[in-house]
Design a protein around this motif. Structure first.
Motif, PDB file in Angstrom:
ATOM      1  N   PHE A 255      42.060  39.665  46.818  1.00 15.84           N
ATOM      2  CA  PHE A 255      41.641  40.535  45.716  1.00 15.84           C
ATOM      3  C   PHE A 255      42.745  41.554  45.367  1.00 15.84           C
ATOM      4  O   PHE A 255      43.332  42.172  46.242  1.00 15.84           O
ATOM      5  N   MET A 261      56.326  36.441  38.506  1.00 18.60           N
ATOM      6  CA  MET A 261      56.782  35.088  38.232  1.00 18.60           C
ATOM      7  C   MET A 261      58.283  35.122  37.967  1.00 18.60           C
ATOM      8  O   MET A 261      58.741  35.534  36.908  1.00 18.60           O
ATOM      9  N   VAL A 273      41.776  30.800  34.538  1.00 20.82           N
ATOM     10  CA  VAL A 273      41.675  32.223  34.219  1.00 20.82           C
ATOM     11  C   VAL A 273      40.573  32.892  35.035  1.00 20.82           C
ATOM     12  O   VAL A 273      40.769  33.972  35.590  1.00 20.82           O
ATOM     13  N   ALA A 276      41.536  33.867  38.508  1.00 23.20           N
ATOM     14  CA  ALA A 276      42.380  35.070  38.540  1.00 23.20           C
ATOM     15  C   ALA A 276      41.555  36.314  38.215  1.00 23.20           C
ATOM     16  O   ALA A 276      41.822  37.395  38.737  1.00 23.20           O
ATOM     17  N   GLN A 277      40.541  36.143  37.373  1.00 15.91           N
ATOM     18  CA  GLN A 277      39.675  37.285  37.026  1.00 15.91           C
ATOM     19  C   GLN A 277      38.821  37.711  38.213  1.00 15.91           C
ATOM     20  O   GLN A 277      38.630  38.901  38.448  1.00 15.91           O
ATOM     21  N   ARG A 280      40.885  39.931  40.072  1.00 17.23           N
ATOM     22  CA  ARG A 280      41.555  41.020  39.320  1.00 17.23           C
ATOM     23  C   ARG A 280      43.069  40.974  39.538  1.00 17.23           C
ATOM     24  O   ARG A 280      43.705  42.004  39.800  1.00 17.23           O
ATOM     25  N   LEU A 281      43.637  39.770  39.433  1.00 18.86           N
ATOM     26  CA  LEU A 281      45.069  39.634  39.694  1.00 18.86           C
ATOM     27  C   LEU A 281      45.898  40.183  38.545  1.00 18.86           C
ATOM     28  O   LEU A 281      45.410  40.339  37.423  1.00 18.86           O
ATOM     29  N   ASN A 282      47.139  40.437  38.837  1.00 13.49           N
ATOM     30  CA  ASN A 282      48.105  40.838  37.824  1.00 13.49           C
ATOM     31  C   ASN A 282      49.315  39.922  37.942  1.00 13.49           C
ATOM     32  O   ASN A 282      49.802  39.670  39.047  1.00 13.49           O
ATOM     33  N   ILE A 283      49.766  39.405  36.801  1.00  8.39           N
ATOM     34  CA  ILE A 283      50.983  38.593  36.795  1.00  8.39           C
ATOM     35  C   ILE A 283      52.038  39.298  35.956  1.00  8.39           C
ATOM     36  O   ILE A 283      51.833  39.548  34.767  1.00  8.39           O
ATOM     37  N   GLN A 284      53.125  39.614  36.583  1.00  2.00           N
ATOM     38  CA  GLN A 284      54.263  40.192  35.869  1.00  2.00           C
ATOM     39  C   GLN A 284      55.329  39.113  35.732  1.00  2.00           C
ATOM     40  O   GLN A 284      55.777  38.564  36.741  1.00  2.00           O
ATOM     41  N   PHE A 285      55.701  38.806  34.519  1.00  2.80           N
ATOM     42  CA  PHE A 285      56.752  37.817  34.309  1.00  2.80           C
ATOM     43  C   PHE A 285      58.101  38.524  34.345  1.00  2.80           C
ATOM     44  O   PHE A 285      58.313  39.521  33.659  1.00  2.80           O
TER      45      PHE A 285
ATOM     46  N   LEU B 281      56.466  39.659  29.857  1.00  2.99           N
ATOM     47  CA  LEU B 281      55.069  40.013  29.639  1.00  2.99           C
ATOM     48  C   LEU B 281      54.365  40.336  30.950  1.00  2.99           C
ATOM     49  O   LEU B 281      54.834  39.958  32.033  1.00  2.99           O
ATOM     50  N   ASN B 282      53.261  41.016  30.830  1.00  2.00           N
ATOM     51  CA  ASN B 282      52.393  41.288  31.969  1.00  2.00           C
ATOM     52  C   ASN B 282      50.988  40.847  31.601  1.00  2.00           C
ATOM     53  O   ASN B 282      50.510  41.140  30.509  1.00  2.00           O
ATOM     54  N   ILE B 283      50.357  40.109  32.502  1.00  2.00           N
ATOM     55  CA  ILE B 283      48.959  39.714  32.288  1.00  2.00           C
ATOM     56  C   ILE B 283      48.101  40.355  33.368  1.00  2.00           C
ATOM     57  O   ILE B 283      48.316  40.117  34.560  1.00  2.00           O
ATOM     58  N   PHE B 285      44.378  40.421  34.743  1.00  2.00           N
ATOM     59  CA  PHE B 285      43.086  39.760  34.646  1.00  2.00           C
ATOM     60  C   PHE B 285      41.995  40.785  34.920  1.00  2.00           C
ATOM     61  O   PHE B 285      42.032  41.484  35.928  1.00  2.00           O
ATOM     62  N   ALA B 286      41.047  40.857  33.999  1.00  2.00           N
ATOM     63  CA  ALA B 286      39.945  41.807  34.133  1.00  2.00           C
ATOM     64  C   ALA B 286      38.722  41.036  34.591  1.00  2.00           C
ATOM     65  O   ALA B 286      38.547  39.866  34.266  1.00  2.00           O
TER      66      ALA B 286
END
Lengths: 344, 344
Positions: A255, A261, A273, A276-277, A280-285, B281-283, B285-286
């Motif tokens: 969590f 990335m 999706v 990942a929801q 509550r993940l966060n992906i920073q490219f 970008l940053n994603i 997830f909520a």
């Protein structure tokens, strides 16, 4: 000039036009240039890559698959001359590297992925004088050529905004992953966990500053870490770039984890999706390096804070570029083969 | 008790066992319960959704497709009694809502997605007394039932960490998108841009606080905004949940944009990693709401800061649940149909 160039998906060695510097452009004689996986990847999938880049951006957008270009964006060379009207920021005879971007004299190009701005697999390059960094005269050429690939890892490392509370996991210990480890170490982040299938790569990870290395066949890199009080990695740097890995990471982490990335994957990546929801993940490219990353990489190599000597394998002339590029996907290859285009 | 229940992918109305409260559980008589798209989605794809949830988590993991369960997780009801040994935190006769989670008496369940904890489409529910919020006695039941769906939007809004410099775009103006807009407005964020294909939804977006609304057929929501000095949205809330939209967003937005994924998409989503990398970008997830979101939602509805009256359509009894659920994907439907299980 003599150069190794790519045309229609294969590597050739021959004569290419001598580049002529315009205003703000330096003419540079290449001393050493690292070979990057992106160039090998282009040989196989160049047409697809160019097509995708024209829509989505990226370094390949300016290329025509059927026209020759000289690759090589991890270079160090010696200033020969400047185009008329230049500021001549670094004296002739001095050594330089640069972020591989050319914005002067009307050219907007990526050095080494351009028909107009040849890369370091040719005897001469044009560099943007506003992008250049002077390399200390006593620094070994091949070490200096590692500035750019190291800077990519440093950019990724800071892009994840690591802090003292994080347990960091680096997936994949090629040049990018190793650069991330070096960057994290420089920032004082610990513990750093690194995972790679290959023992030689794991040893390099330790050399760059990893606190623990994992063979994913033996232990899940996402699971509790026995050596660290069963804590789990919460900041994961993906430095592999194979399709399918992103979803594996999403499935594996806990969590609130953050994923950076870094692996440059040109194939479409699938992800769930909702999975990942739920976490509550966060992906920073993370992308290419910026000037601050180049400056730090060069300084850290020059003053010995980051030792990239273990990255270096053989030094080759132009005639061996084709074979070395074909061998790049072999994980037993050295991290970097360097090309000296002054020799055949 | 009488209830509308789901079994084998269809809606039935009939008798279900009266729930019996254990320690820490309140027995609640349902007054009003909103109908959520997730329930309609389950009718079509329940087996797939359960299978994916068992691997990846989420509210559906505890369900057996062939066994009946009573849906409804957007409820308000009246305390009837408590199980033995409970703290009895809210007096009998008072009204409550709750985050739809049950952790008491050995049950770990999502209320309304569980065979043991029936949701608000039945006459009676069991609620976890530690999760309950007392609803002001004079607050309309149907407005109080909007606490949970509004709280989801408030969670998404804050999860994006908006600040005064951001230009915010909300894609999709269903309940979640409207809740996000309301939450952003409450936080003082401006401008808020909202996009939806349907005029009625765009009007609702304005009512919730959007500064400008866009029909994506007429103007790209990602492009320069003529009303805002040609600035572009840099913080995008995806509140649609259709496969393919994430990549559209990645392609549409500018450098450095942040994307909050709110739409709950159960299909695999495709994205081009390198395209997201080129733009750094940053994603984020909520996910579902947390207690703080429920509290804020209830307070803001009760004191009129957020007016959810425009969300409400018809009020139906149990016999109309099946037809109303079939009509949920119709964008001309009201945002919320509420079920009063005391009536048929």
């Amino acid at each position: 000039m003599k150069a190794a160039y790519i045309q229609n998906g294969s590597v050739h060695v021959g004569e290419m036009p001598d580049p002529v510097p315009g205003k703000g452009q330096a003419l540079v004689r290449t001393h050493s240039c690292g070979m990057c996986a992106s160039e090998a990847h282009f040989l196989h999938s160049g047409e697809t890559i160019i097509g995708l880049s024209k829509v989505h951006g990226g370094p390949y957008a300016g290329l025509d698959f059927s026209r020759p270009f000289v690759p090589g964006h991890e270079y160090v060379g010696e200033i020969i001359d400047y185009g008329p009207g230049s500021k001549r920021t670094v004296k002739a005879g001095r050594k330089v590297t640069s972020i591989p971007i050319m914005r002067q004299s009307g050219a907007h190009a990526i050095v080494g992925f351009s028909h107009d701005c040849p890369g370091g697999f040719g005897e001469y390059m044009l560099l943007d004088e506003d992008m250049m960094l002077e390399v200390p005269g006593d620094l070994d050429d091949d070490l200096a050529a590692m500035t750019e690939p190291l800077a990519v890892g440093l950019e990724h490392a800071r892009r994840g905004r690591p802090d003292k509370e994080d347990v960091v996991l680096v997936l994949g210990c090629g040049a990018i992953g190793l650069g991330v480890i070096a960057g994290l170490k420089l920032m004082g982040i610990a513990p750093i966990v690194a995972a790679d299938f290959h023992e030689a790569r794991r040893s390099l990870a330790i050399a760059m500053g990893a606190d623990i290395v994992i063979d994913p066949r033996e232990l899940s890199p996402y699971g509790p870490l026995p050596d660290f009080g069963d804590r789990r990695a919460n900041l994961i740097y993906e430095c592999v770039g194979l399709p399918g890995l992103l979803q594996q990471v999403i499935t594996g982490v806990g969590f609130g984890a953050r994923i950076v990335m870094g692996g440059y994957c040109m194939e479409p990546e699938q992800l769930l999706v909702f999975a990942a929801q739920n976490k509550r993940l966060n992906i920073q490219f993370a992308g290419g390096e910026e000037p601050e990353d180049m400056e730090l990489a060069l300084r850290a190599i020059a003053d010995g804070r980051i030792d990239v000597r273990p990255w270096l394998g053989t030094r080759i002339g132009l005639n061996n570029v084709r074979a070395a590029m074909a061998d790049m996907s072999n994980p037993l290859s050295p991290i970097r083969t360097v090309v000296d285009p002054r020799g055949l």
